[in-house]
Scaffold this motif. Structure first.
Motif, PDB file in Angstrom:
ATOM      1  N   PRO A  72      -8.808  -3.898   2.906  1.00  0.00           N
ATOM      2  CA  PRO A  72      -9.074  -2.492   3.841  1.00  0.00           C
ATOM      3  C   PRO A  72      -8.361  -2.417   5.097  1.00  0.00           C
ATOM      4  O   PRO A  72      -7.968  -1.349   5.344  1.00  0.00           O
ATOM      5  CB  PRO A  72     -10.751  -3.023   3.899  1.00  0.00           C
ATOM      6  N   GLY A  87      -2.435   1.908   6.852  1.00  0.00           N
ATOM      7  CA  GLY A  87      -1.760   2.774   6.136  1.00  0.00           C
ATOM      8  C   GLY A  87      -2.005   4.016   6.227  1.00  0.00           C
ATOM      9  O   GLY A  87      -1.175   5.294   6.227  1.00  0.00           O
ATOM     10  N   ARG A  88      -3.388   4.705   5.896  1.00  0.00           N
ATOM     11  CA  ARG A  88      -4.023   5.887   5.932  1.00  0.00           C
ATOM     12  C   ARG A  88      -3.852   6.466   7.419  1.00  0.00           C
ATOM     13  O   ARG A  88      -3.530   7.510   7.538  1.00  0.00           O
ATOM     14  CB  ARG A  88      -5.362   6.006   5.565  1.00  0.00           C
ATOM     15  N   LYS A 127      -1.937  -2.604  -5.480  1.00  0.00           N
ATOM     16  CA  LYS A 127      -3.050  -2.884  -5.349  1.00  0.00           C
ATOM     17  C   LYS A 127      -3.557  -4.157  -4.905  1.00  0.00           C
ATOM     18  O   LYS A 127      -4.565  -4.577  -4.591  1.00  0.00           O
ATOM     19  CB  LYS A 127      -3.883  -2.832  -6.805  1.00  0.00           C
ATOM     20  N   ASN A 161      -3.541  -5.223  -1.767  1.00  0.00           N
ATOM     21  CA  ASN A 161      -3.910  -5.112  -0.093  1.00  0.00           C
ATOM     22  C   ASN A 161      -5.352  -4.944   0.168  1.00  0.00           C
ATOM     23  O   ASN A 161      -6.146  -5.038  -0.691  1.00  0.00           O
ATOM     24  CB  ASN A 161      -3.046  -3.892   0.269  1.00  0.00           C
ATOM     25  N   ASP A 210      -5.347  -3.350   5.804  1.00  0.00           N
ATOM     26  CA  ASP A 210      -4.217  -2.686   5.475  1.00  0.00           C
ATOM     27  C   ASP A 210      -4.105  -1.210   4.790  1.00  0.00           C
ATOM     28  O   ASP A 210      -3.361  -0.430   5.535  1.00  0.00           O
ATOM     29  CB  ASP A 210      -3.505  -3.628   4.061  1.00  0.00           C
ATOM     30  N   GLU A 211      -5.103  -0.768   4.081  1.00  0.00           N
ATOM     31  CA  GLU A 211      -5.248   0.616   3.681  1.00  0.00           C
ATOM     32  C   GLU A 211      -5.762   1.453   4.961  1.00  0.00           C
ATOM     33  O   GLU A 211      -5.131   2.582   4.988  1.00  0.00           O
ATOM     34  CB  GLU A 211      -6.336   0.727   2.661  1.00  0.00           C
ATOM     35  N   GLU A 212      -6.605   0.872   5.923  1.00  0.00           N
ATOM     36  CA  GLU A 212      -6.944   1.609   6.881  1.00  0.00           C
ATOM     37  C   GLU A 212      -5.983   2.187   7.705  1.00  0.00           C
ATOM     38  O   GLU A 212      -5.578   3.051   8.408  1.00  0.00           O
ATOM     39  CB  GLU A 212      -7.984   0.781   7.624  1.00  0.00           C
ATOM     40  N   TRP A 228       0.932  -1.291   0.078  1.00  0.00           N
ATOM     41  CA  TRP A 228      -0.154   0.002  -0.154  1.00  0.00           C
ATOM     42  C   TRP A 228       0.760   1.315  -0.120  1.00  0.00           C
ATOM     43  O   TRP A 228       0.587   2.274  -0.575  1.00  0.00           O
ATOM     44  CB  TRP A 228      -1.091   0.061   1.200  1.00  0.00           C
ATOM     45  N   TYR A 229       1.914   1.262   0.921  1.00  0.00           N
ATOM     46  CA  TYR A 229       2.855   2.358   0.714  1.00  0.00           C
ATOM     47  C   TYR A 229       3.279   2.556  -0.280  1.00  0.00           C
ATOM     48  O   TYR A 229       3.615   3.753  -0.893  1.00  0.00           O
ATOM     49  CB  TYR A 229       4.112   2.199   1.801  1.00  0.00           C
TER      50      TYR A 229
END
Length: 272
Positions: A35, A41-42, A31, A33, A37-39, A26-27
């Motif tokens: 939710p 990461g954000r 593509k 990854n 992981d993204e959560e 994600w960093y």
């Protein structure tokens, strides 16, 4: 020559919590990854927007070290904690210098396994393999990697951006000692590792807490603790430095890295 993953069936992907390989993906703008992981990461990049740049700086060190060792005559590479494939991969960096280089990748994320074929596309002269295993399964890793690598000859062992996900209690130091004990003289250990040394204590603690809250083990180590991974090995020049300071002349700078610190130590040690 390639070797397909030695697993009876594809392991179940746990999408309920972040995984370091998918978070790293994600960093890097990938593509592959989910939710969680993204959560995480954000959350982390909201606190420290430079984290994706730091991840790329670490990746750049990996490629520089690989090119450096290939240029010194190393023809075998074992990369543990491989992560989801990105261009260029470690074997591409090695085989551009030595087309006959032999590379084995290892990771425990089934998503990486799903992309193993992308990792196993190399030169006709070389050989590539993939081992699906946890980094702590050192015996299994070495046994399966021996199908591609000759451990009687020098090997470059890469543990980049991996060991800070293992605590002392998890056996991080023992893992490194077990792996390096099997390497032939003339082999190299390549490590990069997050550290709290270059950032305010409060910021480092906050990042540590966010990883832990997201279900990801995090153990940032000081320079002294990082240096212990090289016990019994000879550090090669320039020794232990920030990732971006390790032979920067061997690779182009990462976009956006001006004024940014990688937050990671890097080092390469040689087994005599």
């Amino acid at each position: 020559m390639t070797q397909t993953p030695q697993t009876p069936e594809t392991p179940q992907i746990d999408t309920s919590k972040p995984h370091p390989a998918r978070l790293y993906d994600w960093y890097l703008g990938g593509k592959d990854n989910y939710p969680p992981d993204e959560e995480l990461g954000r959350q982390l990049t909201a606190f420290a927007p430079v984290i994706p740049v730091m991840a790329r700086m670490n990746r750049a060190f990996t490629l520089r070290a690989t090119r450096r060792l290939a240029g010194l005559g190393i023809r075998q590479f074992l990369d543990i904690g491989t992560g989801i494939p990105t261009e260029p991969n470690l074997h591409q960096a090695a085989q551009r210098i030595s087309p006959d280089a032999r590379v084995v990748y290892c990771d425990n994320d089934p998503v990486v396994l799903a992309h193993a074929q992308a990792l196993l596309t190399g030169t006709p002269e070389g050989a590539l393999g993939y081992v699906q295993a946890d980094a702590r399964e050192t015996g299994r890793i070495l046994e399966e990697a021996a199908g591609i690598l000759d451990f009687a000859q020098p090997v470059a062992l890469s543990l980049n951006a991996l060991l800070h996900f293992l605590t002392d209690e998890d056996g991080a130091y023992e893992l490194v000692a077990e792996l390096t004990a099997r390497l032939a003289p003339g082999s190299y250990l390549v490590v990069s590792h997050l550290t709290p040394d270059f950032h305010p204590e409060e910021a480092s603690r906050k990042v540590h807490e966010m990883y832990r809250a997201g279900g990801v083990t995090m153990e940032m180590r000081t320079r002294e603790r990082f240096a212990r991974f090289f016990d019994g090995l000879e550090l090669v020049s320039p020794g232990i430095v920030a990732a971006e300071e390790w032979h920067p002349e061997l690779g182009e700078p990462v976009a956006g890295q001006d004024g940014v610190h990688s937050g990671a130590y890097a080092g390469v040690g040689r087994k005599g």
